[in-house]
Design a protein around this motif. Structure first.
Motif, PDB file in Angstrom:
ATOM      1  N   MET A   1      35.844  52.076  39.785  1.00  0.00           N
ATOM      2  CA  MET A   1      37.148  51.500  39.507  1.00  0.00           C
ATOM      3  C   MET A   1      36.988  50.331  38.532  1.00  0.00           C
ATOM      4  N   PHE A   2      37.947  50.158  37.669  1.00  0.00           N
ATOM      5  CA  PHE A   2      37.907  49.088  36.676  1.00  0.00           C
ATOM      6  C   PHE A   2      38.483  47.807  37.254  1.00  0.00           C
ATOM      7  N   ASP A   3      37.891  46.684  36.860  1.00  0.00           N
ATOM      8  CA  ASP A   3      38.450  45.390  37.222  1.00  0.00           C
ATOM      9  C   ASP A   3      39.629  45.088  36.307  1.00  0.00           C
ATOM     10  N   ALA A   4      40.642  44.438  36.857  1.00  0.00           N
ATOM     11  CA  ALA A   4      41.798  44.045  36.046  1.00  0.00           C
ATOM     12  C   ALA A   4      41.382  42.938  35.092  1.00  0.00           C
ATOM     13  N   PRO A   5      41.949  42.912  33.887  1.00  0.00           N
ATOM     14  CA  PRO A   5      41.695  41.782  32.986  1.00  0.00           C
ATOM     15  C   PRO A   5      42.247  40.502  33.619  1.00  0.00           C
ATOM     16  N   THR A   6      41.741  39.393  33.168  1.00  0.00           N
ATOM     17  CA  THR A   6      42.092  38.098  33.752  1.00  0.00           C
ATOM     18  C   THR A   6      42.963  37.280  32.810  1.00  0.00           C
ATOM     19  N   ALA A   7      43.978  36.639  33.378  1.00  0.00           N
ATOM     20  CA  ALA A   7      44.831  35.725  32.614  1.00  0.00           C
ATOM     21  C   ALA A   7      44.883  34.385  33.337  1.00  0.00           C
ATOM     22  N   ILE A   8      44.935  33.326  32.561  1.00  0.00           N
ATOM     23  CA  ILE A   8      45.071  31.984  33.115  1.00  0.00           C
ATOM     24  C   ILE A   8      46.425  31.421  32.704  1.00  0.00           C
ATOM     25  N   PRO A   9      47.309  31.170  33.653  1.00  0.00           N
ATOM     26  CA  PRO A   9      48.538  30.446  33.325  1.00  0.00           C
ATOM     27  C   PRO A   9      48.184  28.999  32.964  1.00  0.00           C
ATOM     28  N   TYR A  10      48.841  28.485  31.929  1.00  0.00           N
ATOM     29  CA  TYR A  10      48.580  27.119  31.471  1.00  0.00           C
ATOM     30  C   TYR A  10      49.908  26.425  31.229  1.00  0.00           C
ATOM     31  N   LEU A  11      49.973  25.171  31.648  1.00  0.00           N
ATOM     32  CA  LEU A  11      51.163  24.378  31.348  1.00  0.00           C
ATOM     33  C   LEU A  11      50.818  22.906  31.227  1.00  0.00           C
ATOM     34  N   ARG A  12      51.711  22.205  30.582  1.00  0.00           N
ATOM     35  CA  ARG A  12      51.624  20.755  30.468  1.00  0.00           C
ATOM     36  C   ARG A  12      52.624  20.171  31.449  1.00  0.00           C
ATOM     37  N   SER A  61      34.858  29.961  31.002  1.00  0.00           N
ATOM     38  CA  SER A  61      34.175  29.890  32.297  1.00  0.00           C
ATOM     39  C   SER A  61      34.559  31.036  33.229  1.00  0.00           C
ATOM     40  N   VAL A  62      35.770  31.563  33.095  1.00  0.00           N
ATOM     41  CA  VAL A  62      36.184  32.694  33.940  1.00  0.00           C
ATOM     42  C   VAL A  62      36.265  33.993  33.137  1.00  0.00           C
ATOM     43  N   ASN A  63      35.859  33.931  31.857  1.00  0.00           N
ATOM     44  CA  ASN A  63      35.891  35.103  30.982  1.00  0.00           C
ATOM     45  C   ASN A  63      37.301  35.704  30.928  1.00  0.00           C
ATOM     46  N   ALA A  64      38.292  34.841  30.743  1.00  0.00           N
ATOM     47  CA  ALA A  64      39.692  35.277  30.725  1.00  0.00           C
ATOM     48  C   ALA A  64      40.005  36.055  29.452  1.00  0.00           C
ATOM     49  N   ASP A  65      40.952  36.965  29.578  1.00  0.00           N
ATOM     50  CA  ASP A  65      41.409  37.777  28.462  1.00  0.00           C
ATOM     51  C   ASP A  65      42.684  37.228  27.835  1.00  0.00           C
ATOM     52  N   ALA A  66      43.431  36.425  28.597  1.00  0.00           N
ATOM     53  CA  ALA A  66      44.707  35.904  28.103  1.00  0.00           C
ATOM     54  C   ALA A  66      45.025  34.565  28.745  1.00  0.00           C
ATOM     55  N   VAL A  67      45.838  33.791  28.047  1.00  0.00           N
ATOM     56  CA  VAL A  67      46.444  32.564  28.560  1.00  0.00           C
ATOM     57  C   VAL A  67      47.941  32.798  28.514  1.00  0.00           C
ATOM     58  N   VAL A  68      48.628  32.476  29.608  1.00  0.00           N
ATOM     59  CA  VAL A  68      50.080  32.656  29.671  1.00  0.00           C
ATOM     60  C   VAL A  68      50.718  31.275  29.774  1.00  0.00           C
TER      61      VAL A  68
END
Length: 114
Positions: A1-12, A61-68
């Motif tokens: 099974m494939f792992d889901a890609p990772t996204a990090i939510p970011y805000l100020r 550090s978490v090998n993220a694929d996206a920032v939201v």
């Protein structure tokens, strides 16, 4: 099974203000709707030194694929080139994706197949 890609939510926090809990829910929800796993949310204040570089460090550090982000205001009004070279950037409002890899439609077939 494939792992889901990772996204990090970011805000100020200074941009979100009292809307911070709502902004966090919105960014996490959009990431999950797009099929990303969401390990953590990153929130910096106006007092954070070099927030974009710190965000890039967290992405790596978490090998993220996206920032939201809730909106471009959380990135200073524009998507920093240095960030989009490392990770895709997705905005909630307006809903848009700024991709790392853009292949022109007239690129050779061997380039498009990658």
């Amino acid at each position: 099974m494939f792992d889901a890609p990772t996204a990090i939510p970011y805000l100020r926090t200074d941009v979100s203000g009292a809307r911070q809990p709502w902004d966090e829910v919105q960014t996490r929800s959009l990431a999950k709707r797009f099929g990303y796993s969401v390990p953590k949310t990153i929130a910096f204040s106006e007092h954070t030194d070099d927030p974009i570089q710190r965000l890039i460090n967290a992405v790596r550090s978490v090998n993220a694929d996206a920032v939201v982000v809730p909106s471009l205001a959380h990135l200073g009004g524009v998507v920093p080139d240095v960030l989009v070279r490392v990770v895709d950037v997705i905005t909630v409002e307006p809903e848009a994706t700024y991709a790392r890899w853009i292949i022109p439609p007239d690129a050779p077939a061997e380039t498009r197949a990658r």
